[in-house]
Design an enzyme around this catalytic site. Structure first.
Site, mmCIF file in Angstrom:
data_model
loop_
_atom_site.group_PDB
_atom_site.id
_atom_site.type_symbol
_atom_site.label_atom_id
_atom_site.label_comp_id
_atom_site.label_asym_id
_atom_site.label_seq_id
_atom_site.Cartn_x
_atom_site.Cartn_y
_atom_site.Cartn_z
ATOM 1 N N HIS A 64 4.707 9.084 4.303
ATOM 2 C CA HIS A 64 5.303 7.749 4.459
ATOM 3 C C HIS A 64 5.629 7.442 5.919
ATOM 4 O O HIS A 64 5.522 8.298 6.805
ATOM 5 C CB HIS A 64 6.565 7.628 3.593
ATOM 6 C CG HIS A 64 7.675 8.562 3.982
ATOM 7 N ND1 HIS A 64 8.494 8.335 5.072
ATOM 8 C CD2 HIS A 64 8.122 9.728 3.423
ATOM 9 C CE1 HIS A 64 9.387 9.300 5.167
ATOM 10 N NE2 HIS A 64 9.181 10.159 4.190
ATOM 11 N N SER A 67 1.930 3.852 8.897
ATOM 12 C CA SER A 67 2.740 3.603 10.085
ATOM 13 C C SER A 67 3.024 4.893 10.858
ATOM 14 O O SER A 67 2.090 5.571 11.293
ATOM 15 C CB SER A 67 4.037 2.894 9.672
ATOM 16 O OG SER A 67 4.724 2.382 10.782
ATOM 17 N N ASP A 104 0.769 -8.436 9.993
ATOM 18 C CA ASP A 104 1.716 -7.392 10.426
ATOM 19 C C ASP A 104 2.310 -7.789 11.774
ATOM 20 O O ASP A 104 1.604 -7.878 12.777
ATOM 21 C CB ASP A 104 0.989 -6.053 10.537
ATOM 22 C CG ASP A 104 1.947 -4.872 10.656
ATOM 23 O OD1 ASP A 104 3.050 -5.049 11.217
ATOM 24 O OD2 ASP A 104 1.605 -3.777 10.179
#
Length: 473
Positions: free
Chosen positions: A199, A273, A420
């Site tokens: 993540h 990310s 984004d």
């Protein structure tokens, strides 16, 4: 029509610049004041000064045998062990964040130093012997806060700190301090391949388990073992107060908790990310084992010549602007140590209240896994990970990408939301410029989060196809 629109755009940018300057100057002052507030509170509640990065540099060596040194703009921790000397990089953005208040403070301190009597040297000198037998003299400045953080290993700071949450979810790791939390699903027997999910910043394994896991087909779950990890300092994983949350610490914990614990031989990586940085580093460390690399919104900002990569990364990710809001939030978290701690105190320590209120006002109609991932961390973990991973590895990214291009012979797929506002699409194309075989897919009307959330079923199908293609090679 074009001219009025361009005038409005320029006016909006100018207003954003002026408003941002005023607000961030006020925040500079507030953060400066909060530094002393927290020192007093820490001392009153825990009888201990909490180290912060407002400190000046000074000579210091800890009994743990670790020293921070800085030379030619690069900062490293020296690990002195009985058998070897290890160097571990620490981001200079931890203690060098230019602002109006910091410049005024620095000039004041410099003036005081000028009139101060000699004795308290701020420089530690180290001598090296070169191959010809001569002596080379190199100077290093040592940041006192790093030393104090390392001394925390000896002083055993309380867990949790008074400003951290003490609920069962946030402290469940204390019974298993040596391993990350891993949510495993899919094949249990006759595992053909493993998939590691990493993540991003201030998130958790729930980013994957609540979105993708339920949407993988039965066939996929019968072949692949799915391993979603909570990174060090986040979710249900350990959140040690004495850690500096460096790249080495993050990688060591992933390797020990996932690759070794589950006896992983070959695997696919899916990362979002900040997780993309760790994914690239893992791929470089295990070039023969990685079957495919799927990166979502990789934060790669090539630094212009003459710019320090870590400082350039900080300015790009957190440009001290009030708009857009996600940029304002990133700037608060990146530039202000004590304001960030205050946000953590209000939100993370009281996350059960915020989750309850959210469920109450929405009548429990929305799932709160994203909120839970956001709340379940400590300020120490978030602050050091942000600087040491996102900013501190900026100088390593190009090398990692070249090694993936030349050494890691796996498929590389990149997904990026066109809307984004935190990590622009140009970052993905910059990755492709170094790894030409990488396939970039820009998804319309999706941003940093909705690149997965809201399109999980479609993304699950895309991942399954990527894994099948990689296995067929």
């Amino acid at each position: 029509m074009e001219q009025p629109k361009s005038v409005l755009t320029m006016t909006g940018r100018f207003a954003n610049e002026i408003l941002s300057f005023i607000i961030f100057t006020l925040l500079d002052i507030l953060d400066f004041l909060l530094c002393y507030v927290y020192k007093i509170l820490d001392y009153l509640i825990e009888a201990e000064w909490k180290p912060c990065y407002c400190s000046s540099e000074k000579e210091a060596i800890t009994s743990s045998g670790k020293i921070l040194v800085s030379e030619h703009g690069e900062s490293k921790i020296l690990y002195l062990t009985p058998t070897k000397l290890r160097l571990e990089e620490i981001s200079d953005t931890l203690y060098t964040r230019p602002s109006l208040v910091s410049e005024v403070s620095k000039s004041t301190v410099d003036e005081l130093k000028r009139v101060k009597t000699e004795g308290n040297s701020m420089i530690q000198s180290r001598e090296k012997i070169d191959k010809r037998g001569g002596t080379i003299r190199s100077t290093f400045t040592i940041n006192s806060t790093i030393v104090e953080m390392l001394q925390g290993r000896i002083q055993k700071l309380p867990i949790p700190r008074w400003s951290d949450c003490d609920c069962k979810t946030c402290t469940c790791w204390t019974s298993c301090k040596e391993s990350l939390f891993v949510k495993a699903d899919g094949a249990k027997e006759n595992v053909q391949e493993d998939v590691l999910f990493i993540h991003g910043f201030i998130s958790s394994s729930a980013f994957w388990t609540e979105t993708l896991y339920p949407n993988f087909s039965k066939t996929t779950k019968s072949k692949y073992r799915l391993l979603a990890v909570d990174l060090l300092g986040f979710g249900k994983s350990p959140k040690p107060n004495d850690s500096l949350y460096t790249l080495r610490e993050h990688l060591d914990m992933i390797e020990k908790s996932v690759l070794e614990e589950y006896k992983v031989k070959s695997f696919h990586i899916v990362a979002h990310s900040m997780g993309c940085i760790l994914a690239l580093a893992l791929a470089v460390n295990h070039p023969a084992s990685v079957k495919s690399l799927t990166l979502l919104a990789p934060p790669y900002f090539p630094a212009p010549k003459g710019e320090q990569p870590s400082q350039y990364m900080m300015k790009r990710v957190a440009p001290r602007r009030v708009w857009p809001l996600i940029t304002f939030g990133a700037s608060l978290g990146c530039w202000y140590e004590h304001i960030g701690r205050t946000v953590s105190l209000v939100l993370c320590k009281n996350h059960r209240l915020w989750e309850f209120l959210t469920k109450l006002f929405t009548r429990n109609r929305i799932r709160t896994y994203l909120m839970e991932g956001f709340f379940c961390h400590t300020h120490i973990a978030a602050w050091h990970t942000l600087h040491n991973i996102i900013c501190g590895t900026a100088g390593l990214m190009e090398r990692y990408l070249h090694e993936v291009k030349n050494v890691v012979k796996c498929d590389v797929n990149i997904f990026h939301g066109k809307d984004d506002e935190l990590i622009p699409v140009e970052c993905s194309y910059s990755v492709k410029s170094i790894i030409p075989r990488a396939r970039v897919k820009v998804v319309e009307n999706k941003d940093h989060i909705t690149i997965v959330v809201g399109r999980q079923q479609a993304f699950a199908r895309e991942l399954e196809q990527i894994w099948r293609n990689a296995s067929a090679i």
